[in-house]
Design a protein around this motif. Sequence first.
Motif, PDB file in Angstrom:
ATOM      1  N   LEU A   9       0.821  -1.213   0.000  1.00  0.00           N
ATOM      2  CA  LEU A   9       0.000   0.000   0.000  1.00  0.00           C
ATOM      3  C   LEU A   9       0.854   1.262   0.000  1.00  0.00           C
ATOM      4  CD1 LEU A   9      -2.891  -0.940   2.477  1.00  0.00           C
ATOM      5  CD2 LEU A   9      -3.027  -0.683  -0.011  1.00  0.00           C
ATOM      6  N   THR A  10       1.990   1.227   0.740  1.00  0.00           N
ATOM      7  CA  THR A  10       2.870   2.397   0.775  1.00  0.00           C
ATOM      8  C   THR A  10       3.476   2.698  -0.592  1.00  0.00           C
ATOM      9  OG1 THR A  10       4.729   0.993   1.469  1.00  0.00           O
ATOM     10  CG2 THR A  10       3.483   2.116   3.197  1.00  0.00           C
ATOM     11  N   VAL A  11       3.544   1.672  -1.433  1.00  0.00           N
ATOM     12  CA  VAL A  11       4.042   1.869  -2.797  1.00  0.00           C
ATOM     13  C   VAL A  11       2.909   2.244  -3.739  1.00  0.00           C
ATOM     14  CG1 VAL A  11       5.155   0.782  -4.781  1.00  0.00           C
ATOM     15  CG2 VAL A  11       5.970   0.277  -2.474  1.00  0.00           C
ATOM     16  N   LEU A  12       1.802   1.518  -3.633  1.00  0.00           N
ATOM     17  CA  LEU A  12       0.710   1.657  -4.601  1.00  0.00           C
ATOM     18  C   LEU A  12      -0.090   2.946  -4.433  1.00  0.00           C
ATOM     19  CD1 LEU A  12      -0.677  -1.999  -4.770  1.00  0.00           C
ATOM     20  CD2 LEU A  12       0.622  -0.767  -6.527  1.00  0.00           C
ATOM     21  N   ILE A  17      -1.959   7.851  -6.835  1.00  0.00           N
ATOM     22  CA  ILE A  17      -2.193   9.303  -6.768  1.00  0.00           C
ATOM     23  C   ILE A  17      -1.516   9.994  -7.945  1.00  0.00           C
ATOM     24  CG2 ILE A  17      -1.635  11.408  -5.479  1.00  0.00           C
ATOM     25  CD1 ILE A  17      -2.006   9.777  -2.909  1.00  0.00           C
ATOM     26  N   GLY A  18      -0.254   9.606  -8.209  1.00  0.00           N
ATOM     27  CA  GLY A  18       0.493  10.184  -9.324  1.00  0.00           C
ATOM     28  C   GLY A  18      -0.172   9.900 -10.667  1.00  0.00           C
ATOM     29  N   ILE A  19      -0.604   8.654 -10.869  1.00  0.00           N
ATOM     30  CA  ILE A  19      -1.263   8.277 -12.123  1.00  0.00           C
ATOM     31  C   ILE A  19      -2.580   9.033 -12.279  1.00  0.00           C
ATOM     32  CG2 ILE A  19      -2.378   6.367 -13.363  1.00  0.00           C
ATOM     33  CD1 ILE A  19      -0.262   4.515 -12.134  1.00  0.00           C
ATOM     34  N   ILE A  21      -3.299  11.986 -11.040  1.00  0.00           N
ATOM     35  CA  ILE A  21      -2.999  13.387 -11.373  1.00  0.00           C
ATOM     36  C   ILE A  21      -2.634  13.513 -12.856  1.00  0.00           C
ATOM     37  CG2 ILE A  21      -1.413  15.313 -10.969  1.00  0.00           C
ATOM     38  CD1 ILE A  21      -1.237  14.375  -8.046  1.00  0.00           C
ATOM     39  N   ILE A  22      -1.837  12.548 -13.354  1.00  0.00           N
ATOM     40  CA  ILE A  22      -1.455  12.572 -14.772  1.00  0.00           C
ATOM     41  C   ILE A  22      -2.693  12.474 -15.658  1.00  0.00           C
ATOM     42  CG2 ILE A  22      -0.242  11.310 -16.609  1.00  0.00           C
ATOM     43  CD1 ILE A  22       1.800  10.446 -14.489  1.00  0.00           C
ATOM     44  N   TYR A  23      -3.582  11.532 -15.297  1.00  0.00           N
ATOM     45  CA  TYR A  23      -4.820  11.357 -16.082  1.00  0.00           C
ATOM     46  C   TYR A  23      -5.642  12.637 -16.086  1.00  0.00           C
ATOM     47  CZ  TYR A  23      -9.452   9.806 -17.441  1.00  0.00           C
ATOM     48  OH  TYR A  23     -10.680   9.701 -18.072  1.00  0.00           O
ATOM     49  N   TYR A  24      -5.774  13.235 -14.891  1.00  0.00           N
ATOM     50  CA  TYR A  24      -6.563  14.465 -14.795  1.00  0.00           C
ATOM     51  C   TYR A  24      -5.924  15.592 -15.606  1.00  0.00           C
ATOM     52  CZ  TYR A  24      -8.533  18.753 -12.894  1.00  0.00           C
ATOM     53  OH  TYR A  24      -9.113  19.992 -12.764  1.00  0.00           O
ATOM     54  N   GLN A  25      -4.613  15.730 -15.479  1.00  0.00           N
ATOM     55  CA  GLN A  25      -3.933  16.824 -16.171  1.00  0.00           C
ATOM     56  C   GLN A  25      -4.087  16.726 -17.683  1.00  0.00           C
ATOM     57  OE1 GLN A  25       0.397  17.012 -15.779  1.00  0.00           O
ATOM     58  NE2 GLN A  25       0.331  19.249 -15.844  1.00  0.00           N
ATOM     59  N   GLY A 261       6.438  15.196  -2.428  1.00  0.00           N
ATOM     60  CA  GLY A 261       6.001  14.268  -1.391  1.00  0.00           C
ATOM     61  C   GLY A 261       4.630  13.657  -1.609  1.00  0.00           C
ATOM     62  N   PHE A 262       3.892  14.138  -2.609  1.00  0.00           N
ATOM     63  CA  PHE A 262       2.533  13.647  -2.819  1.00  0.00           C
ATOM     64  C   PHE A 262       2.481  12.307  -3.537  1.00  0.00           C
ATOM     65  CE2 PHE A 262       1.466  18.006  -1.830  1.00  0.00           C
ATOM     66  CZ  PHE A 262       0.267  17.872  -1.138  1.00  0.00           C
ATOM     67  N   SER A 263       3.486  11.993  -4.296  1.00  0.00           N
ATOM     68  CA  SER A 263       3.496  10.734  -5.049  1.00  0.00           C
ATOM     69  C   SER A 263       4.935  10.242  -5.148  1.00  0.00           C
ATOM     70  CB  SER A 263       2.897  10.929  -6.444  1.00  0.00           C
ATOM     71  OG  SER A 263       3.610  11.912  -7.173  1.00  0.00           O
ATOM     72  N   ASN A 264       5.145   9.146  -5.849  1.00  0.00           N
ATOM     73  CA  ASN A 264       6.483   8.572  -5.983  1.00  0.00           C
ATOM     74  C   ASN A 264       7.405   9.528  -6.735  1.00  0.00           C
ATOM     75  OD1 ASN A 264       4.225   6.563  -6.083  1.00  0.00           O
ATOM     76  ND2 ASN A 264       5.890   5.169  -5.608  1.00  0.00           N
ATOM     77  N   GLY A 265       8.275  10.209  -5.995  1.00  0.00           N
ATOM     78  CA  GLY A 265       9.197  11.138  -6.621  1.00  0.00           C
ATOM     79  C   GLY A 265       8.527  12.312  -7.303  1.00  0.00           C
ATOM     80  N   GLY A 266       7.276  12.613  -6.908  1.00  0.00           N
ATOM     81  CA  GLY A 266       6.559  13.719  -7.544  1.00  0.00           C
ATOM     82  C   GLY A 266       5.920  13.355  -8.869  1.00  0.00           C
TER      83      GLY A 266
END
Length: 321
Positions: A9-12, A17-19, A21-25, A261-266
């Motif tokens: 879970l700490t990875v996923l 969240i990052g994915i 944000i990318i989809y939304y953007q 800090g919001f996702s894996n490496g931003g």
Amino acid sequence: MKNSIRKWLTVLIPLLIGIGIIYYQFSTLTSEEIEKIKISFEKANYYYILLSLVIACLGYWSRAYRWKYALNHLGYQTKFFNNFFTVAVSYLVNLTVPRSGEISRAALLKKYEDVPFDKAFGTIVAERIVDLLIFLFFVCIGVISQYELIYKFLISKNVSLVTFLYFIIGAVILGVIFLLIWIYAEWKIIKLLKEKLSGLVEGMTTIFKMKDKWKYIFHSFFIWFSYLTMFYVAVFALPETSEISFDIVIMGFIFGSLAVGFSNGGLGAYPFSIALIFSLYGIANDIGTAFGWLVWTSQTILAVVLGLVSYLLLPIFNRNK
């Protein structure tokens, strides 16, 4: 089983969240804007991107060198290349689970330099506290210089200044209460935590007692100066951002740093935050997005390559240990 699920879970969760944000953007971008982003990548002046990566490497070097002073104070004379390699690996690990690199860094130093994990980790926590204070210094500069713009933005989002002040006051009060409990409470759990964290506390307090504390502080500022310079140099890679003012650079740097800090490496979060902040200053969404992805991609490639190379070199440089 529970530990395994927790690790996944700490990875996923940050990854999702990052994915997301990318989809939304990119779902909010038109096909024309996406095409302009591609063109920006093709026409970018990669000399400035390369220069920003060189400056980033200076930040790696300074972070490794700063660590030496804290470790020396604790009585551990570590080899510089081990400090540098473990720092580089920590940047790589942070791309998987946010802030997990600090743990790997202390663990690797324990393996190759026999520095107790709790003390090494304590010095790293001390670094993070110092880094946070310096970052807050940048935030204060940004907020003061851009107060009017930030105020208008908060009003547009129906966030009143009074509400914001209540939030700050509440956070300060909770922090003071926690500090008082930690110092004066005689609770069994507090005593147990203090006992377990004794080595950690020793590492954290090294900065106040170390012989070379001013050199330590110098490198602390140099590290953040290199971060800011790295970001500033990158703006010259695109014609549309090459003439933006330094106050925009400061705000982009601040919010980009927060987004990491919001996702894996931003992942996703960094380019999105850059595009959002730049848009407040009238910079087209496609240009802000292109710039954000250009900086994030180059820095991520550096972290991956340097981290992997360092991980492979650690056993080679320590084969006689």
